[in-house]
Design a protein around this motif. Structure first.
Motif, PDB file in Angstrom:
ATOM      1  N   UNK A   1    -111.461 -45.139   0.184  1.00  0.00           N
ATOM      2  CA  UNK A   1    -110.259 -45.742  -0.386  1.00  0.00           C
ATOM      3  C   UNK A   1    -110.585 -46.927  -1.294  1.00  0.00           C
ATOM      4  N   UNK A   2    -109.810 -47.070  -2.352  1.00  0.00           N
ATOM      5  CA  UNK A   2    -109.977 -48.202  -3.244  1.00  0.00           C
ATOM      6  C   UNK A   2    -108.762 -48.386  -4.132  1.00  0.00           C
ATOM      7  N   UNK A   3    -108.592 -49.588  -4.638  1.00  0.00           N
ATOM      8  CA  UNK A   3    -107.546 -49.865  -5.619  1.00  0.00           C
ATOM      9  C   UNK A   3    -108.121 -49.614  -7.006  1.00  0.00           C
ATOM     10  N   UNK A   4    -107.347 -48.947  -7.844  1.00  0.00           N
ATOM     11  CA  UNK A   4    -107.844 -48.531  -9.161  1.00  0.00           C
ATOM     12  C   UNK A   4    -107.019 -49.172 -10.269  1.00  0.00           C
ATOM     13  N   UNK A   5    -107.707 -49.842 -11.186  1.00  0.00           N
ATOM     14  CA  UNK A   5    -107.092 -50.341 -12.410  1.00  0.00           C
ATOM     15  C   UNK A   5    -107.517 -49.410 -13.545  1.00  0.00           C
ATOM     16  N   UNK A   6    -106.578 -48.638 -14.050  1.00  0.00           N
ATOM     17  CA  UNK A   6    -106.899 -47.656 -15.082  1.00  0.00           C
ATOM     18  C   UNK A   6    -107.298 -48.331 -16.381  1.00  0.00           C
ATOM     19  N   UNK A   7    -108.275 -47.726 -17.055  1.00  0.00           N
ATOM     20  CA  UNK A   7    -108.648 -48.166 -18.390  1.00  0.00           C
ATOM     21  C   UNK A   7    -107.832 -47.405 -19.423  1.00  0.00           C
ATOM     22  N   UNK A   8    -108.420 -47.198 -20.579  1.00  0.00           N
ATOM     23  CA  UNK A   8    -107.727 -46.461 -21.644  1.00  0.00           C
ATOM     24  C   UNK A   8    -107.629 -44.992 -21.259  1.00  0.00           C
ATOM     25  N   UNK A   9    -106.431 -44.447 -21.308  1.00  0.00           N
ATOM     26  CA  UNK A   9    -106.214 -43.080 -20.845  1.00  0.00           C
ATOM     27  C   UNK A   9    -105.849 -42.148 -21.994  1.00  0.00           C
ATOM     28  N   UNK A  10    -106.042 -40.860 -21.719  1.00  0.00           N
ATOM     29  CA  UNK A  10    -105.662 -39.801 -22.655  1.00  0.00           C
ATOM     30  C   UNK A  10    -104.553 -38.967 -22.030  1.00  0.00           C
ATOM     31  N   UNK A  11    -103.533 -38.670 -22.794  1.00  0.00           N
ATOM     32  CA  UNK A  11    -102.443 -37.832 -22.278  1.00  0.00           C
ATOM     33  C   UNK A  11    -102.877 -36.371 -22.263  1.00  0.00           C
ATOM     34  N   UNK A  12    -102.733 -35.738 -21.101  1.00  0.00           N
ATOM     35  CA  UNK A  12    -103.099 -34.327 -20.966  1.00  0.00           C
ATOM     36  C   UNK A  12    -101.889 -33.413 -21.039  1.00  0.00           C
ATOM     37  N   UNK A  13    -100.805 -33.823 -20.355  1.00  0.00           N
ATOM     38  CA  UNK A  13     -99.576 -33.026 -20.337  1.00  0.00           C
ATOM     39  C   UNK A  13     -98.407 -33.985 -20.511  1.00  0.00           C
ATOM     40  N   UNK A  14     -97.540 -33.704 -21.484  1.00  0.00           N
ATOM     41  CA  UNK A  14     -96.452 -34.633 -21.791  1.00  0.00           C
ATOM     42  C   UNK A  14     -95.385 -34.658 -20.705  1.00  0.00           C
ATOM     43  N   UNK A  15     -94.897 -33.507 -20.315  1.00  0.00           N
ATOM     44  CA  UNK A  15     -93.867 -33.432 -19.277  1.00  0.00           C
ATOM     45  C   UNK A  15     -94.499 -32.808 -18.040  1.00  0.00           C
ATOM     46  N   UNK A  16     -95.047 -33.656 -17.173  1.00  0.00           N
ATOM     47  CA  UNK A  16     -95.914 -33.171 -16.090  1.00  0.00           C
ATOM     48  C   UNK A  16     -95.329 -33.380 -14.705  1.00  0.00           C
ATOM     49  N   UNK A  17     -94.044 -33.668 -14.608  1.00  0.00           N
ATOM     50  CA  UNK A  17     -93.459 -33.977 -13.300  1.00  0.00           C
ATOM     51  C   UNK A  17     -93.600 -32.817 -12.327  1.00  0.00           C
ATOM     52  N   UNK A  18     -93.259 -31.618 -12.758  1.00  0.00           N
ATOM     53  CA  UNK A  18     -93.351 -30.455 -11.869  1.00  0.00           C
ATOM     54  C   UNK A  18     -94.810 -30.136 -11.530  1.00  0.00           C
TER      55      UNK A  18
ATOM     56  N   UNK B   1    -105.346 -39.143 -18.122  1.00  0.00           N
ATOM     57  CA  UNK B   1    -106.701 -39.082 -17.582  1.00  0.00           C
ATOM     58  C   UNK B   1    -107.542 -40.160 -18.242  1.00  0.00           C
ATOM     59  N   UNK B   2    -108.390 -40.804 -17.454  1.00  0.00           N
ATOM     60  CA  UNK B   2    -109.261 -41.811 -18.037  1.00  0.00           C
ATOM     61  C   UNK B   2    -110.117 -42.499 -16.997  1.00  0.00           C
ATOM     62  N   UNK B   3    -110.948 -43.426 -17.432  1.00  0.00           N
ATOM     63  CA  UNK B   3    -111.791 -44.195 -16.506  1.00  0.00           C
ATOM     64  C   UNK B   3    -110.960 -45.265 -15.811  1.00  0.00           C
ATOM     65  N   UNK B   4    -111.568 -45.913 -14.847  1.00  0.00           N
ATOM     66  CA  UNK B   4    -110.880 -46.978 -14.134  1.00  0.00           C
ATOM     67  C   UNK B   4    -111.868 -47.869 -13.400  1.00  0.00           C
ATOM     68  N   UNK B   5    -111.387 -49.035 -13.037  1.00  0.00           N
ATOM     69  CA  UNK B   5    -112.191 -49.970 -12.256  1.00  0.00           C
ATOM     70  C   UNK B   5    -111.721 -49.922 -10.810  1.00  0.00           C
ATOM     71  N   UNK B   6    -112.660 -49.712  -9.914  1.00  0.00           N
ATOM     72  CA  UNK B   6    -112.331 -49.532  -8.498  1.00  0.00           C
ATOM     73  C   UNK B   6    -112.681 -50.785  -7.710  1.00  0.00           C
ATOM     74  N   UNK B   7    -111.727 -51.255  -6.936  1.00  0.00           N
ATOM     75  CA  UNK B   7    -111.964 -52.314  -5.969  1.00  0.00           C
ATOM     76  C   UNK B   7    -111.887 -51.705  -4.588  1.00  0.00           C
ATOM     77  N   UNK B   8    -113.033 -51.608  -3.926  1.00  0.00           N
ATOM     78  CA  UNK B   8    -113.090 -50.912  -2.636  1.00  0.00           C
ATOM     79  C   UNK B   8    -112.308 -51.669  -1.567  1.00  0.00           C
ATOM     80  N   UNK B   9    -111.668 -50.912  -0.681  1.00  0.00           N
ATOM     81  CA  UNK B   9    -110.971 -51.485   0.458  1.00  0.00           C
ATOM     82  C   UNK B   9    -111.926 -51.606   1.641  1.00  0.00           C
ATOM     83  N   UNK B  10    -111.664 -52.590   2.505  1.00  0.00           N
ATOM     84  CA  UNK B  10    -112.405 -52.667   3.767  1.00  0.00           C
ATOM     85  C   UNK B  10    -112.071 -51.416   4.559  1.00  0.00           C
TER      86      UNK B  10
END
Length: 322
Positions: A157-174, A140-149
């Motif tokens: 809709x937008x493209x997101x470049x994540x900033x510094x994130x914090x781990x919330x759940x280590x094994x989160x696939x399920x 989880x963390x902030x991000x920079x959004x580039x809006x789509x036409x």
């Protein structure tokens, strides 16, 4: 066995219809295309209404309701092309379960979007916090959004470049998979509402428009076109309620049910919008008519949370495995 909604859900649908029809509309979606106006009713109003936070537990400030409750509301949201999507709230409620941030989501202090690899992010516009799966961990963390036409501006809709994130759940696939499947269910419910509304538009016009002294709805070609859409909508309705019920009561059925609902919603809404344009003839192609707004929604939703081809393939694989 009762396969229909009970009275409580019908009352919930009525309340959601009253709220959403008063705050959102195709006209608002058109305004977003014309001048970049924000989708309606907007995050703040959806949270304030309590509808967006239905699946957040009561102890975290939410409604403590079920996925089926939210699907009932989502159908009404789809009818009026409301934005932002309830899908983002549904997925965030699953992914943040047990986290202190869930309470902030319930109050509206946190505006969340979920980042899927390989495409633009739903509701990225206006979000300040992003959830993503990285190397099997939920972060989880902030991000920079580039809006789509925008094709459908209500989807943010937008493209997101994540900033510094914090781990919330280590094994989160399920956990991630469950969030995605719940999201697919709510997306299909929104598609159901949009397709049902488009069908109503086609039927209404077929009764009013006359050609050669007869309502065009009396001609066999028009009747068959609309009946085909009706059948698809009702089949989709059954799949949506099944997927929502499975999310609440039968987790083993959710993978198949959510994939089936996702696939059917994509094709049903697209078919419905194309049919209503055809029924309306020349005016169906115009900017002023609402048909293209629903067509835009169909084109975008078809590719959200995986495309319909992948969903149908998943249905086949899961059905064979069963």
């Amino acid at each position: 066995m009762n396969f229909d909604l009970d009275q409580d859900h019908l009352d919930l649908a009525d309340a959601a219809r009253d709220f959403l029809s008063a705050t959102a509309s195709p006209a608002a979606a058109r305004a977003a295309l014309d001048d970049g106006a924000r989708p309606q009713p907007g995050r703040a109003e959806l949270v304030k209404s309590g509808f967006a936070t239905i699946t957040i537990p009561e102890h975290a400030g939410g409604g403590g309701g079920t996925v089926l409750d939210l699907a009932v509301v989502a159908e009404q949201a789809g009818r009026v092309l409301a934005g932002p999507s309830l899908v983002s709230f549904a997925r965030a409620a699953v992914l943040l379960a047990g986290d202190t941030r869930l309470a902030d989501l319930a109050t509206g202090e946190l505006s969340v979007a979920v980042v899927d690899d390989g495409g633009p992010v739903l509701d990225a516009a206006g979000a300040d916090t992003f959830l993503a799966l990285r190397k099997g961990s939920l972060v989880c963390g902030p991000g920079t959004v580039t809006a789509r036409e925008p094709i459908d501006p209500t989807r943010g809709l937008g493209d997101v470049a994540l900033g510094e994130t914090t781990e919330l759940v280590a094994d989160a696939t399920e956990l991630w998979q469950r969030g995605e499947r719940v999201g697919r269910t709510i997306l299909a419910a929104e598609g159901l509402g949009a397709a049902a509304r488009v069908l109503e538009m086609g039927v209404e016009y077929a009764k009013q428009r006359f050609a050669f002294g007869r309502a065009i709805g009396s001609y066999q070609a028009v009747k068959h076109l609309l009946v085909d859409v009706y059948v698809e909508v009702e089949q989709l309705r059954s799949l949506v309620w099944w997927a929502a019920w499975a999310a609440d009561h039968a987790p083993d059925e959710l993978p198949l049910a959510s994939a089936a609902a996702k696939a059917a919603a994509a094709t049903t809404l697209e078919h419905a919008t194309e049919a209503v344009v055809q029924v309306h003839g020349g005016i169906g192609f115009t900017w002023e008519h609402d048909a293209h707004l629903y067509w835009r929604r169909a084109k975008v939703d078809r590719l959200l949370l995986g495309d319909d081809v992948g969903a149908y393939d998943e249905v086949a694989r899961l059905a064979v495995a069963r």
